[in-house]
Design a protein around this motif. Sequence first.
Motif, mmCIF file in Angstrom:
data_model
loop_
_atom_site.group_PDB
_atom_site.id
_atom_site.type_symbol
_atom_site.label_atom_id
_atom_site.label_comp_id
_atom_site.label_asym_id
_atom_site.label_seq_id
_atom_site.Cartn_x
_atom_site.Cartn_y
_atom_site.Cartn_z
ATOM 1 N N LEU A 81 -20.214 34.009 58.928
ATOM 2 C CA LEU A 81 -21.558 33.814 58.261
ATOM 3 C C LEU A 81 -22.128 32.467 58.226
ATOM 4 C CD1 LEU A 81 -20.783 35.500 54.639
ATOM 5 C CD2 LEU A 81 -21.814 36.633 56.875
ATOM 6 N N ALA A 82 -23.339 32.186 58.472
ATOM 7 C CA ALA A 82 -23.883 30.809 58.983
ATOM 8 C C ALA A 82 -24.040 29.983 57.813
ATOM 9 C CB ALA A 82 -25.409 30.851 59.463
ATOM 10 N N GLY A 83 -23.991 30.573 56.313
ATOM 11 C CA GLY A 83 -24.255 30.047 54.943
ATOM 12 C C GLY A 83 -25.337 29.376 54.970
ATOM 13 N N GLU A 84 -26.451 29.605 55.370
ATOM 14 C CA GLU A 84 -27.712 28.918 55.554
ATOM 15 C C GLU A 84 -28.877 29.817 54.612
ATOM 16 O OE1 GLU A 84 -28.948 27.967 59.522
ATOM 17 O OE2 GLU A 84 -27.411 26.578 59.926
ATOM 18 N N SER A 85 -28.700 31.035 54.592
ATOM 19 C CA SER A 85 -29.659 31.876 54.030
ATOM 20 C C SER A 85 -28.797 33.081 53.362
ATOM 21 C CB SER A 85 -30.481 32.376 54.960
ATOM 22 O OG SER A 85 -31.319 33.506 54.799
ATOM 23 N N VAL A 86 -29.030 33.217 52.110
ATOM 24 C CA VAL A 86 -28.482 34.558 51.246
ATOM 25 C C VAL A 86 -28.854 35.681 52.172
ATOM 26 C CG1 VAL A 86 -28.559 35.731 49.242
ATOM 27 C CG2 VAL A 86 -28.267 33.332 49.086
#
Length: 200
Positions: A81-86
């Motif tokens: 997961l990039a963790g930048e966008s839900v």
Amino acid sequence: MPALEDAPRAPGRPRSVRVDEAIVSATLDLLAEGTTVDVLSIEAIASRAGVGKATIYRRWPGKEALLHDALATLKLPGPELAGESVRDDLIALLSQVGPTGHDPRFPKILPCILPHLSRSPEHYQAYQDIIEPRRNRVRQVLRRGVANGELRADLDIELTMAVLIGPILMQRVVRWHPDLDADKMPEQVVDLLMAGIAPH
């Protein structure tokens, strides 16, 4: 089929991974071919794997434990997961809900074992043990969204997970609606629900 027994080994030597894999694969093959959980036996698994029953019992205490480990191999470890966008993280996680092609036997096995879960507390718990790590990743993404303001502060995390995952699982397992494309649904479901779970 020639026997695939363990070769003699010195004390402390690790057990054969090849034999483990043959036993797990035999279990999944039998389920995919229509053998029900009730009928599935150690004898049949041993015969398909080319090993003796004792070889299986040295690894697993019984059918329940073997079935648990065999089914666990059908689940992918999960995407990075990039963790930048839900939104993007939810789409990535939902894309692997249900039978997703990691193992061609999965679509044949899952519909057969789901009814059995309601009759067996042990298998139901085993199923929960298998899916809880994946469910927890969705939970963490939603909590992060609440914490950083992408999602509503009063969001019901558990209910939101059910609403996100339920439609995709139903479509992939039983093809509930013949006109819906299960591969497109993760993005469609997330976008449909974001309007309700985003801050007002």
